[in-house]
Design an enzyme around this catalytic site. Sequence first.
Site, PDB file in Angstrom:
ATOM      1  N   GLU A 142       4.260  -8.948  -4.140  1.00  0.00           N
ATOM      2  CA  GLU A 142       3.367  -8.276  -3.191  1.00  0.00           C
ATOM      3  C   GLU A 142       2.012  -8.958  -3.028  1.00  0.00           C
ATOM      4  O   GLU A 142       1.433  -8.923  -1.937  1.00  0.00           O
ATOM      5  CB  GLU A 142       3.197  -6.814  -3.594  1.00  0.00           C
ATOM      6  N   HIS A 184       7.627 -11.536   3.350  1.00  0.00           N
ATOM      7  CA  HIS A 184       8.508 -11.288   2.204  1.00  0.00           C
ATOM      8  C   HIS A 184       9.759 -12.168   2.244  1.00  0.00           C
ATOM      9  O   HIS A 184      10.425 -12.338   1.208  1.00  0.00           O
ATOM     10  CB  HIS A 184       8.940  -9.819   2.177  1.00  0.00           C
ATOM     11  N   ASP A 235       8.287   3.265 -10.414  1.00  0.00           N
ATOM     12  CA  ASP A 235       7.773   4.069  -9.302  1.00  0.00           C
ATOM     13  C   ASP A 235       6.400   4.659  -9.640  1.00  0.00           C
ATOM     14  O   ASP A 235       5.531   4.784  -8.773  1.00  0.00           O
ATOM     15  CB  ASP A 235       8.733   5.215  -8.957  1.00  0.00           C
ATOM     16  N   TYR A 286      -0.558  -5.518  -4.772  1.00  0.00           N
ATOM     17  CA  TYR A 286      -0.803  -6.064  -3.441  1.00  0.00           C
ATOM     18  C   TYR A 286      -2.197  -6.695  -3.364  1.00  0.00           C
ATOM     19  O   TYR A 286      -2.345  -7.890  -3.095  1.00  0.00           O
ATOM     20  CB  TYR A 286      -0.717  -4.959  -2.381  1.00  0.00           C
ATOM     21  N   HIS A 291       3.670  -8.675   7.289  1.00  0.00           N
ATOM     22  CA  HIS A 291       3.872  -8.497   5.849  1.00  0.00           C
ATOM     23  C   HIS A 291       5.354  -8.596   5.497  1.00  0.00           C
ATOM     24  O   HIS A 291       5.739  -9.335   4.573  1.00  0.00           O
ATOM     25  CB  HIS A 291       3.315  -7.142   5.411  1.00  0.00           C
ATOM     26  N   GLU A 292       6.188  -7.875   6.250  1.00  0.00           N
ATOM     27  CA  GLU A 292       7.619  -7.871   5.921  1.00  0.00           C
ATOM     28  C   GLU A 292       8.253  -9.232   6.186  1.00  0.00           C
ATOM     29  O   GLU A 292       9.138  -9.676   5.447  1.00  0.00           O
ATOM     30  CB  GLU A 292       8.341  -6.763   6.691  1.00  0.00           C
ATOM     31  N   GLU A 343      11.458  -4.911   3.036  1.00  0.00           N
ATOM     32  CA  GLU A 343      11.822  -6.268   3.419  1.00  0.00           C
ATOM     33  C   GLU A 343      13.282  -6.609   3.204  1.00  0.00           C
ATOM     34  O   GLU A 343      13.615  -7.731   2.779  1.00  0.00           O
ATOM     35  CB  GLU A 343      10.939  -7.247   2.648  1.00  0.00           C
TER      36      GLU A 343
END
Length: 614
Positions: free
Chosen positions: A318, A299, A375, A383, A295-296, A271
């Site tokens: 998220e 954001h 990560d 999410y 979704h993006e 995003e």
Amino acid sequence: MFEVDPNSQSNLDVVATEHVHLELAVDFATQQLSGVATLELLVVAQTLEVVLDTAHLSVKRASLLGDDGESSALPIDISTQHAIYGTALRLALPRAASKGDKIKIAIEYATTKKGGAIQFLTPEQTLGKKHPYLFTQCEEIHARSLFPCQDSPSVKIAYSANIRVPNPLTALMSAISTGSRVDGDHTVFSFEQATTIPSYLVALVVGNLSKADISARCAVWSEPENIDACAWEFAEMETTLKTAEDLITPYLWGRYDLLVLPPSFPFGGMENPCLTFVTPTLLAGDRSLTDVIAHEIAHSWSGNLVTAKNWEHFWLNEGWTTYFERRIVARLSGEDARQLSCVIGEADLQESIEFYGKNSPLTALVPKLDGVDPDDAYSTVPYDKGAHLLYYLEQYLGGTDVFEPYMRSYINAFKGRSIDTQDWKNHLFAYFAEHDPSKTELLDRIEWDKWLFAPGMPPVNNKYDERPQQICLDLADRWLSAADGSDYSQFSLEDIGGFSTMQKVIFLSRLAERSPLSTGMLAALDSVYQLTNHRNCEVRFGWLSLALKSNYMAATGAVVDMVSTQGRMKYTRPLYRLLHACPDGRDIAEQTFLRLRDFYHPICARMVEKDLGL
């Protein structure tokens, strides 16, 4: 109280970056960016030093810049090193800086090949095969390998940049273009991002790029070889953006452009403000995978405008975005589409929790990440567990008519800020105390500690409308009840002709729940529905996952092909894990990965390496 950020070594409690200017040159021969980062910082508590995050940067010198244009060298200390969080760049000030002071520091540096933020591609790795290419991916803690910074989402910065690139390449950033000028056999592209953003949203791409305008504020960028296909696939992005504005609040970022990257891009989308990065795996040829764009776009409010203070509260980015995405999809395609997305999300959440283990602290909505690489904590949990909570609250508090004014209030209350889960919860209670006090009693009954801090599945099961998925479940059950090898003639391609992508995924997921399936049934499935070569990556991934869970080695070639032609971690990591788990697949998985390691983005390569135990 929550810590400021356990994943940063910056002295976040005493200084805050307000603006960064990047003056960088791109060198494809050495695979380096080099130049100067100039940081403007506000002192929030008296200090004798500024501490910044770096990782695999070659820092040459640092200077304190005065208001009169004079500069003085600052001593550099890089002795503080952390295996996960990189090298702390400690800059000793000539005298103590007091609260309210402004500091301007210029740092000359170069990136190195070990950094995780940048992937350089050879011409052979691009569609056109003529020019090199680079792109950055800074989420979660990789901005520190792009430039020295306070690499924490608790700090929101404005930034500008001048990027010098060889002709005929084009540079784009997560900012508004302010022009370009030719400099011999190079071009310098200039950018300005006036709206403050966290460091992980600073993004750069350099390549042979073409543009197709979609509307006055929307355009698609890609390599010229597939610009027409990209423009067609994403022709409805202005409609999606308007729908998001109507649902939430006006869009504040000026432009919304979309960049389709080469196939090694490790995510479905990123995003980056003003310039969303997306994977070419979305090019299904029928606009069936463009929910990722919803979704993006979402954001632009949750994540970019209202930002999680640190990665422990990633669900605020998220979870909210997934909730908004599904609300946008409902307005565009109907409530059935939203319900199907919720069902798929719940299945994905269950799979992530099974992967980590139901008691793993990383499956909590708000995990503790001190000493953890964010990560490694990346999964569908923030999410889908986050969206699960918000859907639960929506239904529990009275439905969308009650929830929509609240969610707009939430965005307006925190736009431009970084917050934690307690901030969110405080606002939730305060909003309903003011607008509908009867709801505060309902909120008090919620077992918040279980929702926020307990591992595993959420404490309450949401009830979704089962009707949209019934047709695909019925078809799956027909297959499961068919006598092996004798009753498959009853099935035809028309069975799934009217299915949406989500319905096809649910159909395959239902079959996967009963795996292992027989070789005969799997061969018939593939023959009837032509799954191995399906252009839609979600469907093909669902099929290949089912095949591997049943140890159907006839699909091995297609699995290797899929991991060889794209590097999206949503597909790549599970396929490697599933192939590796097959009795005859372990060596194939390892040898394939070792052959392709340099094709993948560094983040993807490192995660697959961990998954395979290499």
